[in-house]
Design an enzyme around this catalytic site. Structure first.
Site, PDB file in Angstrom:
ATOM      1  N   CYS A  10      28.938  31.099  21.511  1.00 27.88           N
ATOM      2  CA  CYS A  10      27.879  31.395  22.469  1.00 27.88           C
ATOM      3  C   CYS A  10      28.527  31.960  23.734  1.00 27.88           C
ATOM      4  O   CYS A  10      29.139  31.218  24.513  1.00 27.88           O
ATOM      5  CB  CYS A  10      27.098  30.115  22.772  1.00 27.88           C
ATOM      6  SG  CYS A  10      25.672  30.351  23.836  1.00 27.88           S
TER       7      CYS A  10
ATOM      8  N   CYS B 219      53.148  52.480  47.822  1.00 25.81           N
ATOM      9  CA  CYS B 219      54.189  53.057  46.966  1.00 25.81           C
ATOM     10  C   CYS B 219      53.634  53.348  45.579  1.00 25.81           C
ATOM     11  O   CYS B 219      53.121  52.459  44.905  1.00 25.81           O
ATOM     12  CB  CYS B 219      55.385  52.111  46.865  1.00 25.81           C
ATOM     13  SG  CYS B 219      56.693  52.703  45.767  1.00 25.81           S
TER      14      CYS B 219
END
Length: 339
Positions: free
Chosen positions: A164, A197
């Site tokens: 479920c 970077c």
């Protein structure tokens, strides 16, 4: 986490139904998986399991975060995939791990997507859940530790297992969307980001489902054909950037924007960590008005949710000439790992 009265009533009803059946198959699952059962953030399989709450909040929608990181439950019959039966594979909405095949999906009638078995047993974890005075077995993604839902003993034969699962924890990809490039040429779109970077940023983006290619380079400045040395002087106006080519059938621009906010600190101005200068600024270079709209909506959502202690400094800038960086910068960490 507190749940609504409606949720508690639904959970209690399910518990009463389950009390009529046995727990032998679930006990077997727990025994099989007891060495791998860990709470979110402690699954050491990838770096994605080590994300902070702030990073997850940036990457997921508020409802996904509530369900996947806070073990919440979406209201029954409200999820996208409850009444959904297309052919394909359901992946983890947090990290892209394949979880369930459409062939194992069925209508259980309780209001949540239901499956009879996972695609690969190694991709899920099982934990005992004694919350709300019930004895249940929780199901989590084995890669990022996200809460998916629960597994019960009231499913169809032969296993009688009923997975479920919350729709918010799933990302469906239709059959054929993951064919190889030799079989079919995927559609592609381009996104451009600056988040400090570019070495580490490229490494992170290359691991995302649906990303076809990445190139690092320089954009947003006034100097034509800049070199890395020139950009490092902080005088060219360019930002270290990454251009991402992606398959819109497997991922979306919105997902990439959310991922962008999860891999850096967008509140820092002209820097990321120890790297200082305008070349390290946070920016989204949009290629059309739709990208501008999506990026703006994500920023507004993150600001409204107060994900960060400081205002988001990310700039939304029209895409301009993108200059590919020197070859040694491309896939830098991959090259370094091979040495």
């Amino acid at each position: 986490m507190k749940t609504s009265l409606r949720e508690r009533l639904v959970i209690a009803t399910v518990a009463i139904v389950l009390s009529l059946g046995g727990w032998q198959s679930l006990k077997a699952l727990r025994t099989l998986d007891q060495d791998r059962s860990r709470p979110p953030g402690e699954t050491p399989m990838t770096s994605q399991s080590k994300r902070t709450d702030q990073e997850w909040r940036a990457l997921l929608t508020p409802e996904q975060f509530r369900v996947m990181r806070e073990c919440g439950t979406e209201p029954p019959f409200s999820g996208t995939y409850n009444d959904f039966f297309q052919n394909g594979i359901y992946h983890c909405a947090g990290c892209g791990t394949p979880l369930f095949r459409s062939e194992t999906k069925y209508d259980h009638g309780t209001g949540w997507p239901s499956f009879t078995a996972p695609l690969d047993p190694k991709n899920v974890l099982y934990l005992e859940d004694d919350s709300y005075g019930m004895k249940r077995t929780e199901v989590r993604c084995a890669v990022c530790g996200a809460h998916l839902g629960h597994v019960f003993d009231d499913g169809p034969p032969p296993s009688s297992l009923h997975y479920c699962i919350n729709s918010a924890a799933l990302d469906f990809r239709p059959a054929g969307s993951e064919k190889t490039a030799e079989a079919t040429a995927p559609r592609s779109e381009v996104a451009t980001f600056a988040a400090g970077c570019f070495w580490g940023v490229e490494r992170e983006f290359r691991q995302q489902p649906g990303v076809l290619d990445t190139v690092v380079g320089y954009t947003g400045g006034q100097t034509p054909n800049p070199t890395y040395a020139q950009v490092c002087t902080d005088e060219t106006g360019h930002a270290e950037s990454i251009q991402v080519t992606f398959d819109p059938d497997r991922t979306s621009y919105e997902k990439l924007v959310r991922f962008f906010f999860s891999v850096h600190d967008p509140t820092q101005v002209n820097r990321q960590g120890p790297d200082v200068g305008t070349q390290y600024r946070s920016a989204i270079f949009y290629h059309n008005e739709e990208q501008l709209k999506i990026a703006g909506q994500v920023i507004a959502e993150l600001e409204a949710a107060h994900i960060y202690r400081r205002p988001i400094a990310t700039r939304l800038i029209p895409a301009s000439e993108f200059y590919k960086a020197e070859e040694y910068h491309q896939r830098y960490y991959e090259k370094k790992a091979k040495k």
